[in-house]
Design a protein around this motif. Structure first.
Motif, PDB file in Angstrom:
ATOM      1  N   ASP A 153       0.997  -1.199  -0.107  1.00 17.16           N
ATOM      2  CA  ASP A 153      -0.083   0.053   0.080  1.00 17.16           C
ATOM      3  C   ASP A 153       0.646   1.162   0.010  1.00 17.16           C
ATOM      4  O   ASP A 153       2.031   1.144   0.574  1.00 17.16           O
ATOM      5  N   TYR A 154       0.546   2.235  -0.824  1.00 19.88           N
ATOM      6  CA  TYR A 154       1.193   3.686  -0.598  1.00 19.88           C
ATOM      7  C   TYR A 154       0.198   4.753  -0.664  1.00 19.88           C
ATOM      8  O   TYR A 154      -0.871   4.677  -1.001  1.00 19.88           O
ATOM      9  N   THR A 155       0.642   5.754   0.200  1.00 15.18           N
ATOM     10  CA  THR A 155      -0.043   6.829   0.462  1.00 15.18           C
ATOM     11  C   THR A 155       0.698   8.073   0.445  1.00 15.18           C
ATOM     12  O   THR A 155       2.106   8.121   1.063  1.00 15.18           O
ATOM     13  N   SER A 156       0.685   8.803  -0.688  1.00 14.71           N
ATOM     14  CA  SER A 156       1.575   9.855  -0.971  1.00 14.71           C
ATOM     15  C   SER A 156       1.932  10.835   0.289  1.00 14.71           C
ATOM     16  O   SER A 156       0.873  11.311   0.855  1.00 14.71           O
ATOM     17  N   MET A 157       3.088  11.237   0.380  1.00 13.06           N
ATOM     18  CA  MET A 157       3.378  12.199   1.427  1.00 13.06           C
ATOM     19  C   MET A 157       3.535  13.549   0.843  1.00 13.06           C
ATOM     20  O   MET A 157       3.683  14.587   1.522  1.00 13.06           O
ATOM     21  N   ASN A 158       3.097  13.646  -0.693  1.00 15.50           N
ATOM     22  CA  ASN A 158       3.179  14.929  -1.241  1.00 15.50           C
ATOM     23  C   ASN A 158       4.449  15.947  -1.080  1.00 15.50           C
ATOM     24  O   ASN A 158       4.163  17.195  -0.784  1.00 15.50           O
ATOM     25  N   ILE A 159       5.310  15.346  -1.223  1.00 15.15           N
ATOM     26  CA  ILE A 159       6.980  15.924  -0.992  1.00 15.15           C
ATOM     27  C   ILE A 159       7.206  16.727  -2.084  1.00 15.15           C
ATOM     28  O   ILE A 159       6.975  16.411  -3.191  1.00 15.15           O
ATOM     29  N   LYS A 160       7.544  18.120  -1.716  1.00 15.18           N
ATOM     30  CA  LYS A 160       8.068  18.914  -2.900  1.00 15.18           C
ATOM     31  C   LYS A 160       9.467  18.913  -3.143  1.00 15.18           C
ATOM     32  O   LYS A 160      10.324  18.783  -2.120  1.00 15.18           O
ATOM     33  N   ILE A 179       7.891   7.331 -13.618  1.00 12.81           N
ATOM     34  CA  ILE A 179       7.951   8.703 -13.029  1.00 12.81           C
ATOM     35  C   ILE A 179       6.628   9.409 -13.376  1.00 12.81           C
ATOM     36  O   ILE A 179       6.223  10.390 -12.618  1.00 12.81           O
ATOM     37  N   LYS A 180       6.191   9.316 -14.512  1.00  9.55           N
ATOM     38  CA  LYS A 180       5.015   9.952 -15.007  1.00  9.55           C
ATOM     39  C   LYS A 180       3.957   9.877 -14.117  1.00  9.55           C
ATOM     40  O   LYS A 180       3.128  10.811 -13.695  1.00  9.55           O
ATOM     41  N   GLU A 181       3.655   8.467 -13.873  1.00 13.64           N
ATOM     42  CA  GLU A 181       2.539   8.157 -12.957  1.00 13.64           C
ATOM     43  C   GLU A 181       2.836   8.738 -11.394  1.00 13.64           C
ATOM     44  O   GLU A 181       2.027   9.398 -10.835  1.00 13.64           O
ATOM     45  N   TYR A 182       4.120   8.659 -11.082  1.00 11.34           N
ATOM     46  CA  TYR A 182       4.517   9.400  -9.476  1.00 11.34           C
ATOM     47  C   TYR A 182       3.969  10.957  -9.805  1.00 11.34           C
ATOM     48  O   TYR A 182       3.565  11.295  -8.692  1.00 11.34           O
ATOM     49  N   GLU A 183       4.326  11.543 -10.785  1.00 12.37           N
ATOM     50  CA  GLU A 183       4.276  12.970 -10.971  1.00 12.37           C
ATOM     51  C   GLU A 183       3.006  13.207 -10.852  1.00 12.37           C
ATOM     52  O   GLU A 183       2.325  14.329 -10.518  1.00 12.37           O
ATOM     53  N   LYS A 184       2.017  12.410 -11.342  1.00 18.29           N
ATOM     54  CA  LYS A 184       0.510  12.508 -11.396  1.00 18.29           C
ATOM     55  C   LYS A 184      -0.151  12.437  -9.939  1.00 18.29           C
ATOM     56  O   LYS A 184      -0.916  13.394  -9.571  1.00 18.29           O
ATOM     57  N   ILE A 185       0.380  11.540  -9.246  1.00 20.97           N
ATOM     58  CA  ILE A 185       0.039  11.433  -7.848  1.00 20.97           C
ATOM     59  C   ILE A 185       0.949  12.590  -6.973  1.00 20.97           C
ATOM     60  O   ILE A 185       0.045  12.885  -6.038  1.00 20.97           O
ATOM     61  N   ASN A 186       1.770  12.982  -7.189  1.00 21.13           N
ATOM     62  CA  ASN A 186       2.737  13.911  -6.453  1.00 21.13           C
ATOM     63  C   ASN A 186       3.279  15.266  -7.386  1.00 21.13           C
ATOM     64  O   ASN A 186       4.323  15.208  -7.866  1.00 21.13           O
TER      65      ASN A 186
END
Length: 271
Positions: A153-160, A179-186
């Motif tokens: 399970d993964y919950t984004s920490m919304n790190i900048k 990377i593309k998918e990660y940047e959508k979530i973050n």
């Protein structure tokens, strides 16, 4: 003239005797894994060194390898399983077909890990690696014909922040999608990807040009230093490829070794 010769070879098999083997450059992680798996080595001062015949043609990326084999009926080469397309043919190895199930259950044993290495685990790297371990990433990895090793399970920490990832051209297509998918979530994260080779990825990391390096091989003994951390992204297989018009469908592991050592140079010598 070259195009005309290729068409003649395809139509009449005028060139069918000679094998045009192609390999990757010496810095390639795929080459290092290929050499290790097929034991294409020589022993010097108690060290196993690459023994690919120096007369064999060299390409500098997976894309160039695919194009080279596609355009030469007598060519043989090797690429990541995930790089395969319909313009070339992947050979069975010792009568084992390269496919997802055979790789996963280890029937097809020509495999290696896709490794990521880094020196410091900041908040963004930690969150990105957690994403790569997630069910989100696992679906992408499996859909692109690689073997997912984790599904958490993964919950984004919304790190900048910003990361630079560089290295293996075999891992780059998979990493680009991740990377593309990660940047959508973050949306506050920015990740740059530089596709080179495994050795250049390592060098970039050591020179603080990159935050993460992609290696399609294992770390060499000389590269293992105390502050290096590693992460296995996925498992991949290496496909032995020939031109789509080549009538060969199966090859032994031993014959692949002999081709790249220069001991087999003609197609009719293959068992």
């Amino acid at each position: 003239m070259k195009k005309t010769l290729f068409l003649l070879c395809s139509a009449f098999s005028l060139c069918a005797n000679n094998i045009n083997a192609i390999t990757r450059e010496s810095a390639s992680g795929t080459r290092a894994s290929f050499v290790q798996i097929f034991d294409i080595t020589k022993q010097i001062n108690n060290k196993k060194l690459d023994n690919i015949n120096p007369k064999i043609a060299i390409t500098n990326s997976s894309g160039v390898m695919l194009t080279s084999v596609m355009n030469d009926i007598n060519a043989i080469g090797y690429v990541s399983y995930g790089s395969l397309n319909n313009n070339i043919k992947a050979l069975n190895i010792d009568n084992i077909t390269i496919n997802y199930e055979n790789i996963k259950n280890k029937n097809y044993q020509i495999s290696r890990n896709f490794n990521l290495i880094y020196k410091e685990e900041n908040a963004l790297i930690k969150d990105f690696l957690a994403f790569l371990n997630s069910n989100y990433a696992c679906k992408i990895i499996n859909d692109l014909k690689y073997i997912c090793l984790n599904e958490k399970d993964y919950t984004s920490m919304n790190i900048k922040g910003k990361l630079t990832i560089s290295g293996s051209s075999s891992i780059s297509p998979l990493m680009q999608v991740l990377i593309k998918e990660y940047e959508k979530i973050n949306p506050n994260a920015n990740i740059d990807l530089l596709s080179t080779d495994s050795t250049m990825g390592y060098v970039s990391l050591m020179n603080n040009i990159s935050d993460i390096a992609m290696l399609s091989r294992e770390l060499k003994t000389s590269e293992k230093i105390n502050n290096i951390k590693s992460f296995v992204l996925a498992k991949d297989a290496i496909a032995i490829i020939v031109n789509i018009n080549n009538k060969l469908n199966n090859i032994s592991k031993d014959d692949v070794k002999k081709i790249y050592e220069g001991k087999i140079t003609k197609w009719q010598e293959i068992k």
